[in-house]
Motif scaffolding. Sequence first.
Motif, PDB file in Angstrom:
ATOM      1  N   GLU A 258       1.037  -1.466   0.251  1.00 25.60           N
ATOM      2  CA  GLU A 258      -0.070  -0.387   0.369  1.00 25.60           C
ATOM      3  C   GLU A 258       0.657   1.645   0.064  1.00 25.60           C
ATOM      4  O   GLU A 258       0.858   2.294  -0.723  1.00 25.60           O
ATOM      5  N   VAL A 259       1.827   1.020   0.551  1.00 22.39           N
ATOM      6  CA  VAL A 259       2.870   2.407   0.455  1.00 22.39           C
ATOM      7  C   VAL A 259       3.271   2.975  -0.469  1.00 22.39           C
ATOM      8  O   VAL A 259       3.431   3.675  -0.955  1.00 22.39           O
ATOM      9  N   LYS A 260       3.827   2.075  -0.976  1.00 21.29           N
ATOM     10  CA  LYS A 260       4.793   1.926  -2.258  1.00 21.29           C
ATOM     11  C   LYS A 260       3.668   2.836  -3.566  1.00 21.29           C
ATOM     12  O   LYS A 260       4.010   3.210  -4.566  1.00 21.29           O
ATOM     13  N   LYS A 261       2.096   1.302  -2.987  1.00 23.76           N
ATOM     14  CA  LYS A 261       1.599   2.177  -3.954  1.00 23.76           C
ATOM     15  C   LYS A 261       0.944   3.651  -4.216  1.00 23.76           C
ATOM     16  O   LYS A 261       1.683   3.875  -5.338  1.00 23.76           O
ATOM     17  N   LYS A 262       0.621   4.059  -2.945  1.00 20.80           N
ATOM     18  CA  LYS A 262       0.484   5.302  -3.233  1.00 20.80           C
ATOM     19  C   LYS A 262       1.238   6.321  -3.215  1.00 20.80           C
ATOM     20  O   LYS A 262       1.413   6.920  -3.905  1.00 20.80           O
ATOM     21  N   LYS A 263       3.008   5.995  -3.075  1.00 18.51           N
ATOM     22  CA  LYS A 263       3.465   6.736  -3.440  1.00 18.51           C
ATOM     23  C   LYS A 263       3.737   6.408  -4.878  1.00 18.51           C
ATOM     24  O   LYS A 263       4.357   8.132  -6.105  1.00 18.51           O
ATOM     25  N   ALA A 264       3.715   5.070  -5.768  1.00 21.83           N
ATOM     26  CA  ALA A 264       3.459   5.286  -7.347  1.00 21.83           C
ATOM     27  C   ALA A 264       2.569   5.841  -8.063  1.00 21.83           C
ATOM     28  O   ALA A 264       3.460   6.393  -8.702  1.00 21.83           O
ATOM     29  N   ILE A 265       1.381   6.043  -7.541  1.00 23.23           N
ATOM     30  CA  ILE A 265       0.629   7.274  -7.961  1.00 23.23           C
ATOM     31  C   ILE A 265       1.058   8.422  -8.101  1.00 23.23           C
ATOM     32  O   ILE A 265       0.898   9.401  -9.047  1.00 23.23           O
TER      33      ILE A 265
END
Length: 702
Positions: A258-265
Motif C-alpha cells: 500500500e505505501v509503495k502504491k500510494k507513492k507510485a500514484i
Amino acid sequence: MSKKANSGGIFKLHKPWEPAGDQPAAILELAQGLEKGMKKQTLLGATGTGKTFTMANVIAQYNKPTLVIAHNKTLAAQLAQEFRLFFPDAAVHYFVSYYDYYQPEAYMPASDTYIEKDASINKEIDMLRHATTQALLTRHDVIIVASVSCIYGLGSPEEYEKVNLKLEVGQKMDRMELMKSLIKIHFERTNADLTPGTFRSIGSRVEFMPVSETVMYQIEMKGALLYKIIKIDPVSSRIIKEEKNIFIFPAKHFITEEVKKKKAIVDIKKELDLQLKKFKKEGKLLEGERIKRRTNYDLAMIKEVGYCNGIENYSRHLSGKNEGEPPETLLSYFPKTGFLTIIDESHVTLPQLQGMYAGDASRKNTLVEYGFRLPSAKDNRPLKYEEFKERIGPVVYVSATPSEQERTQSEQVVEQIIRPTGLVDPEIILRGVSEKNNYKGQISDFILETEKTIKAGFRILATTLTKKMAEDLSTYLKDKKIKAEYLHSDIKTMERIKILTQFRKGEFDVLVGVNLLREGLDLPEVALIGILDADKAGFLRSETSLIQTIGRAARNSEGRVILYADIMTNAMDYAIKETTRRRNIQLAYNKKHGITPKTIMKKIKDITEQLESEHGKVVNAELKLDLEIFKRSYKKELAKPFKPVGLGESHLSDGEIEDLIYEKIIKMKEKEMNKAVKELDFETAAILRDEIRVLKTRLEKK
C-alpha cells in the motif's frame, strides 16, 4: 538396466540407465569445468547422443538450482518432461509466455494505425508460471525450463513473497476478513465455477482455487474463527485431505504494498504533468489529450482495485526503480547464492536473447512519442544481453551445431558424438528436384519412399520452404491415401504438442513442416526425412539447419535422409561432409566395441497430459452431472410402453432411451448457449458449446 539415485546433495538423480558412449567423458569434463570456476562451456552434442541426460548428471553433480533456456515453447515442454523423469523428487517447472496468441501494443505513424494489445492468455501456462516462482521462493531442488520470455519484466520477488496469505486452523478471522484478504492479493470473487485465482462465498464457507495448482480449498468458519481447511478435487469434489495451515501466494506477479502504491500514484501523476508540458510546448495537443485520458483511467483503476490492464507499463514506479534501471525478471527469483544456466540449442536461443531488447525499445519509443504511453513504459522491457550475462553465473551452451560465438567464448568445448545406443548419423541420399528422363520429380519420388517406409512400420518427416507448400503437400498426401498432417507457426502451442504426440502414437504417418527444427523434435519412430528443395538459398537450407534436420533421423537405426536438389550448394556440401565425419567416427567406435545399433525406445508422453485445461475439466464435470439428472428424470418416463401408429404396444430399449436423453440434453444446452450469447456471457457460452460438441461426438459413436 540398473536404476539408481545419487546420494547426497539436494538433487536426487534417477538413472534409468548408466551413462554410455561419449556421455561419461562429457559429464566428467563439464563437471570439472564447473569445479574449476569456468564461466562458459559448450557441449557439442550430436543429435540423439543424450545431451539432456548428460546435463541431468551435470546438474546433480553441481547441486544448485538450474535454469534451462529453450528457444520455443514446444522444446521447453519436452525438456521439462525429460527432466521430470530424471528428477522425480525435485521441483521441475515449465515457464514460458502465457500468451497462446500475442499482438503487442503498437502504433504505426505512417498509416496512423494504433494496434491495441491483443492477447489470448493460456490459463494453464499462467498457472505454471506461478508454480515456478513459488517453487523458487520455497525450495532449493529446483529446475526451471523456460523460453526466452524469462528475461522479460516480472513482478518483484520480494513483494510477491511478502504478500502471501497464511491461513491456519484456529486463526482469528471472520468470513468478510478472509474475502478482503483474498481480494488484496488479487483473487477475484465469482458466483460461477472456480478457476485459478478466483473465490466464492457459500454460507459460512469460502472456497477458492490457487493460481499454481488445480485444487480447490474450502475454508469453514465458526463465528470469528477459522475452523477447517479442506483440500478438494474440483472435478470430483472428492476430499483430498484436511490441512492444518496453508500459504496462498498472490494471483498476479505485479504486486505492490500500500505505501509503495500510494507513492507510485504520486510519481505517475508527476510524470504525466511533465509529459503534458512537453507535448504542449511541442504543439502536440492530440498526443497530450491521449496520454492524459489513458493515464488518468489507469490511475483510477490502480487506486480502486490495485491493478489495471497493462500495469506492467508502470513497473518502474511501482517497484521504486530509477529510470533506465533493469526490470525484475524470472532471474531475480533465483537464489543469490548462485545457480547454473543451460542454454539449449544455443545457436538459435542466443540470437533470440540478444535481439529482444532492441525490438521492444523501437516499439515503445513510438508509443511514447505519440502519446499512447508515458516514457516510464520503456522500462517495462526485456533485459539487455549484457544485463542478462551479469545476472547469471556459470553457463553451459548445448547444441549439435554451436555457432562461432559459443566456440570462441567458451573456456572449453566438449564433444559428444558417440550415441549410447550405437546409432549412427543417417545415410544421406541425393536426388534431383526436376522431372527429366524417367525421373518424375521430388514429390513422386518422396511418395514412393514414403510408402516403403510406412510398410516397414516407421514414420516420415518432410520439410518444405513455405507454410502453403506444407499445407498443400499434406493435402496431396491425403489424396494419395497417406495419413499426413502439417505443422507450422500458426498452430497454437498446446495443439502443436498434441500433434507431435499423435504422430508418435502412429495416428498418422507423415508430418510435413517448414521449420521442424523449432519444435525440438525427439521422434525415434522417424526413419525417413525428405528435405524438399534442399538447394534453395536461405535460413532453412543453411549449414546449421541442414545438419540439425538430418540429425532428426539419427534416433532410428534405419534412418535415411533424402536431399532433393539439382545443384550442390556450399551449405549442402558442408552438411554432408560433417555428417559423414561423425558417421565414420560412430561406425569405427561400434566396430571396435562390437555394438549393434538399436533404435531408441522412448515412452510417448507429452505435457498436455499434465495440463488438462480447467475449461475441459469444467465441461466434463458439467456433463457428468447433467447426464445423471436427465437419466433419473426421463428414464422412467421413456421406459413406459407406447403405441406407434399402426403397430402394437412397444418398448424402447436402454440404448434408444439413452439416445433420446442425449438428444434432449443437446437441445436444452443449445437453448442455454444462445441465451448466454445474447446476454454477452461468452465464457458460459464457450463451455456450453464444448459440452454440445462432446455430446454429439458421443452420440455419433454410439
